[in-house]
Write a protein that holds these residues in place. Structure first.
Motif, PDB file in Angstrom:
ATOM      1  N   GLU A  36     -11.030  -6.027 -13.862  1.00 47.18           N
ATOM      2  CA  GLU A  36     -10.261  -4.907 -13.303  1.00 47.18           C
ATOM      3  C   GLU A  36     -10.720  -4.532 -11.901  1.00 47.18           C
ATOM      4  OE1 GLU A  36      -7.521  -3.252 -14.483  1.00 47.18           O
ATOM      5  OE2 GLU A  36      -7.489  -4.878 -15.967  1.00 47.18           O
ATOM      6  N   ASP A  37     -12.012  -4.572 -11.651  1.00 48.52           N
ATOM      7  CA  ASP A  37     -12.506  -4.230 -10.314  1.00 48.52           C
ATOM      8  C   ASP A  37     -11.987  -5.221  -9.279  1.00 48.52           C
ATOM      9  OD1 ASP A  37     -13.910  -2.053 -11.250  1.00 48.52           O
ATOM     10  OD2 ASP A  37     -15.795  -3.140 -11.472  1.00 48.52           O
ATOM     11  N   LEU A  38     -12.000  -6.494  -9.637  1.00 44.71           N
ATOM     12  CA  LEU A  38     -11.523  -7.516  -8.717  1.00 44.71           C
ATOM     13  C   LEU A  38     -10.016  -7.388  -8.498  1.00 44.71           C
ATOM     14  CD1 LEU A  38     -12.470  -9.963  -7.062  1.00 44.71           C
ATOM     15  CD2 LEU A  38     -11.953 -11.405  -9.045  1.00 44.71           C
ATOM     16  N   LEU A  39      -9.276  -7.164  -9.577  1.00 45.11           N
ATOM     17  CA  LEU A  39      -7.830  -7.012  -9.465  1.00 45.11           C
ATOM     18  C   LEU A  39      -7.465  -5.791  -8.625  1.00 45.11           C
ATOM     19  CD1 LEU A  39      -6.801  -7.869 -13.150  1.00 45.11           C
ATOM     20  CD2 LEU A  39      -6.509  -9.325 -11.132  1.00 45.11           C
ATOM     21  N   ASN A  40      -8.229  -4.720  -8.783  1.00 42.00           N
ATOM     22  CA  ASN A  40      -8.002  -3.525  -7.967  1.00 42.00           C
ATOM     23  C   ASN A  40      -8.240  -3.821  -6.490  1.00 42.00           C
ATOM     24  OD1 ASN A  40      -7.286  -1.753 -10.051  1.00 42.00           O
ATOM     25  ND2 ASN A  40      -9.419  -1.182 -10.453  1.00 42.00           N
ATOM     26  N   GLN A  41      -9.262  -4.615  -6.197  1.00 45.90           N
ATOM     27  CA  GLN A  41      -9.549  -4.972  -4.816  1.00 45.90           C
ATOM     28  C   GLN A  41      -8.445  -5.833  -4.225  1.00 45.90           C
ATOM     29  OE1 GLN A  41     -11.919  -3.694  -2.998  1.00 45.90           O
ATOM     30  NE2 GLN A  41     -11.278  -4.840  -1.176  1.00 45.90           N
ATOM     31  N   TYR A  42      -7.952  -6.794  -5.012  1.00 45.59           N
ATOM     32  CA  TYR A  42      -6.820  -7.617  -4.553  1.00 45.59           C
ATOM     33  C   TYR A  42      -5.622  -6.729  -4.234  1.00 45.59           C
ATOM     34  CZ  TYR A  42      -9.205 -11.807  -6.449  1.00 45.59           C
ATOM     35  OH  TYR A  42     -10.073 -12.819  -6.713  1.00 45.59           O
ATOM     36  N   GLU A  43      -5.344  -5.794  -5.134  1.00 52.06           N
ATOM     37  CA  GLU A  43      -4.195  -4.903  -4.951  1.00 52.06           C
ATOM     38  C   GLU A  43      -4.336  -4.088  -3.661  1.00 52.06           C
ATOM     39  OE1 GLU A  43      -1.685  -1.762  -7.682  1.00 52.06           O
ATOM     40  OE2 GLU A  43      -3.867  -1.592  -7.692  1.00 52.06           O
ATOM     41  N   LYS A  44      -5.513  -3.533  -3.431  1.00 56.02           N
ATOM     42  CA  LYS A  44      -5.740  -2.721  -2.234  1.00 56.02           C
ATOM     43  C   LYS A  44      -5.526  -3.538  -0.962  1.00 56.02           C
ATOM     44  CE  LYS A  44      -9.012   0.510  -4.354  1.00 56.02           C
ATOM     45  NZ  LYS A  44     -10.435   0.931  -4.439  1.00 56.02           N
ATOM     46  N   GLU A  45      -6.043  -4.758  -0.964  1.00 55.25           N
ATOM     47  CA  GLU A  45      -5.912  -5.592   0.230  1.00 55.25           C
ATOM     48  C   GLU A  45      -4.466  -6.046   0.443  1.00 55.25           C
ATOM     49  OE1 GLU A  45      -8.881  -8.488   1.023  1.00 55.25           O
ATOM     50  OE2 GLU A  45     -10.464  -7.356   0.004  1.00 55.25           O
ATOM     51  N   TYR A  46      -3.758  -6.284  -0.648  1.00 54.89           N
ATOM     52  CA  TYR A  46      -2.327  -6.609  -0.553  1.00 54.89           C
ATOM     53  C   TYR A  46      -1.578  -5.445   0.103  1.00 54.89           C
ATOM     54  CZ  TYR A  46       2.434  -7.792  -2.121  1.00 54.89           C
ATOM     55  OH  TYR A  46       3.780  -8.079  -2.182  1.00 54.89           O
ATOM     56  N   ILE A  47      -1.847  -4.233  -0.350  1.00 54.35           N
ATOM     57  CA  ILE A  47      -1.126  -3.060   0.154  1.00 54.35           C
ATOM     58  C   ILE A  47      -1.378  -2.853   1.650  1.00 54.35           C
ATOM     59  CG2 ILE A  47      -1.002  -0.531   0.028  1.00 54.35           C
ATOM     60  CD1 ILE A  47      -1.473  -0.829  -3.019  1.00 54.35           C
ATOM     61  N   VAL A  48      -2.613  -3.050   2.080  1.00 51.39           N
ATOM     62  CA  VAL A  48      -2.934  -2.917   3.503  1.00 51.39           C
ATOM     63  C   VAL A  48      -2.114  -3.911   4.324  1.00 51.39           C
ATOM     64  CG1 VAL A  48      -4.720  -3.227   5.248  1.00 51.39           C
ATOM     65  CG2 VAL A  48      -5.233  -1.973   3.151  1.00 51.39           C
ATOM     66  N   LYS A  49      -2.056  -5.144   3.858  1.00 53.95           N
ATOM     67  CA  LYS A  49      -1.269  -6.166   4.564  1.00 53.95           C
ATOM     68  C   LYS A  49       0.221  -5.839   4.497  1.00 53.95           C
ATOM     69  CE  LYS A  49      -0.876 -10.056   6.826  1.00 53.95           C
ATOM     70  NZ  LYS A  49      -1.382 -10.164   8.214  1.00 53.95           N
ATOM     71  N   ALA A  50       0.673  -5.381   3.344  1.00 53.96           N
ATOM     72  CA  ALA A  50       2.093  -5.054   3.187  1.00 53.96           C
ATOM     73  C   ALA A  50       2.514  -3.923   4.118  1.00 53.96           C
ATOM     74  CB  ALA A  50       2.391  -4.694   1.733  1.00 53.96           C
ATOM     75  N   ASP A  51       1.602  -2.981   4.359  1.00 53.19           N
ATOM     76  CA  ASP A  51       1.910  -1.898   5.295  1.00 53.19           C
ATOM     77  C   ASP A  51       2.179  -2.446   6.693  1.00 53.19           C
ATOM     78  OD1 ASP A  51       1.693   0.078   3.375  1.00 53.19           O
ATOM     79  OD2 ASP A  51      -0.388   0.580   3.873  1.00 53.19           O
ATOM     80  N   GLU A  52       1.605  -3.597   7.004  1.00 50.45           N
ATOM     81  CA  GLU A  52       1.788  -4.208   8.312  1.00 50.45           C
ATOM     82  C   GLU A  52       3.072  -5.028   8.412  1.00 50.45           C
ATOM     83  OE1 GLU A  52      -1.574  -6.674   9.091  1.00 50.45           O
ATOM     84  OE2 GLU A  52      -3.039  -5.071   8.861  1.00 50.45           O
ATOM     85  N   VAL A  53       3.419  -5.753   7.340  1.00 48.01           N
ATOM     86  CA  VAL A  53       4.444  -6.795   7.477  1.00 48.01           C
ATOM     87  C   VAL A  53       5.672  -6.662   6.571  1.00 48.01           C
ATOM     88  CG1 VAL A  53       2.646  -8.440   8.168  1.00 48.01           C
ATOM     89  CG2 VAL A  53       3.402  -8.381   5.778  1.00 48.01           C
ATOM     90  N   MET A  54       5.582  -5.865   5.507  1.00 47.92           N
ATOM     91  CA  MET A  54       6.628  -5.954   4.487  1.00 47.92           C
ATOM     92  C   MET A  54       8.013  -5.521   4.977  1.00 47.92           C
ATOM     93  SD  MET A  54       7.142  -7.086   1.450  1.00 47.92           S
ATOM     94  CE  MET A  54       5.516  -7.134   0.706  1.00 47.92           C
ATOM     95  N   THR A  55       8.090  -4.361   5.608  1.00 52.09           N
ATOM     96  CA  THR A  55       9.408  -3.864   6.016  1.00 52.09           C
ATOM     97  C   THR A  55      10.084  -4.817   6.994  1.00 52.09           C
ATOM     98  OG1 THR A  55       8.714  -1.564   5.671  1.00 52.09           O
ATOM     99  CG2 THR A  55      10.654  -1.934   7.054  1.00 52.09           C
ATOM    100  N   ALA A  56       9.315  -5.375   7.912  1.00 44.71           N
ATOM    101  CA  ALA A  56       9.883  -6.301   8.902  1.00 44.71           C
ATOM    102  C   ALA A  56      10.379  -7.595   8.263  1.00 44.71           C
ATOM    103  CB  ALA A  56       8.836  -6.623   9.966  1.00 44.71           C
TER     104      ALA A  56
END
Length: 211
Positions: free
Chosen positions: A62-82
């Motif tokens: 769970e700790d690792l999965l939470n970390q993956y999720e957090k890093e995904y969200i940071v990247k998504a904030d940069e690129v997803m809408t575009a």
């Protein structure tokens, strides 16, 4: 026949495949995780981020999965809408439903603010009455929670609601909520896959939504 039309977002109203792949690849590359294909990633669209990573990396840490999720969200904030585009059928269909006096909602495992950003880009926020995203429910689909919240919001009974989605997860959510479901084959779930679940219709595009 229906007063309330509820939709999934990714692969139903919008194609965000490029952005999703970019974000998953960013996390996988950061942790030097290899041998995961784009098709494998695409098949997780519709799951929560944690469950998507759980399937891809075959881990329940769970700790690792939470970390993956957090890093995904940071990247998504940069690129997803575009890198998210509404299908060409989406806006005409939404306009048609609103002009007929129907209420429209979105029920998604995507975060609500990200969906709102895309609707703002296309200047169609006024065509959607309600968005329920991952942050708005305790349990993600196939839990019926999001659909039931929408029913409560619109003060509608189950017979008034049609839920439209691209995934077997959406079909299960509709079944669990006791509402009519229509599948659209713009995602990775096939017509044959949908036949295993209660449905009123299996469509190739949103052009086939009647209202």
């Amino acid at each position: 026949m229906y007063n309330i039309y509820l939709f999934d977002f990714d692969y139903t109203l919008a194609d965000s495949e490029k952005g999703i792949l970019m974000c998953f690849r960013h996390v996988l590359n950061t942790y030097s995780i290899e041998d995961i294909t784009d098709d494998a990633i695409k098949r997780t669209i519709g799951l929560t981020l944690k469950d998507g990573f759980r399937v891809l990396v075959k881990s329940d840490d769970e700790d690792l999965l939470n970390q993956y999720e957090k890093e995904y969200i940071v990247k998504a904030d940069e690129v997803m809408t575009a890198h998210t585009t509404l299908y060409k059928e989406t806006i005409p269909m939404l306009r048609r439903l609103k002009e007929a006096g129907h209420k429209v909602g979105i029920i998604s495992t995507k975060y609500r603010y990200r969906i709102e950003d895309t609707l703002k880009v296309y200047e169609v926020s006024h065509l959607v009455d309600l968005i329920i995203g991952r942050e708005d429910v305790q349990e993600a689909k196939p839990s019926p929670e999001g659909i039931l919240k929408a029913a409560e919001y619109f003060q509608a009974n189950s017979s008034e609601i049609l839920y439209v989605g691209d995934s077997y997860i959406d079909a299960q959510a509709g079944q669990n909520a006791g509402v009519a479901f229509a599948g659209v084959t713009t995602g990775t779930t096939t017509k044959e896959d949908f036949k295993a679940y209660p449905h009123i219709k299996i469509m190739e595009s949103l052009d086939e939504v009647e209202g």
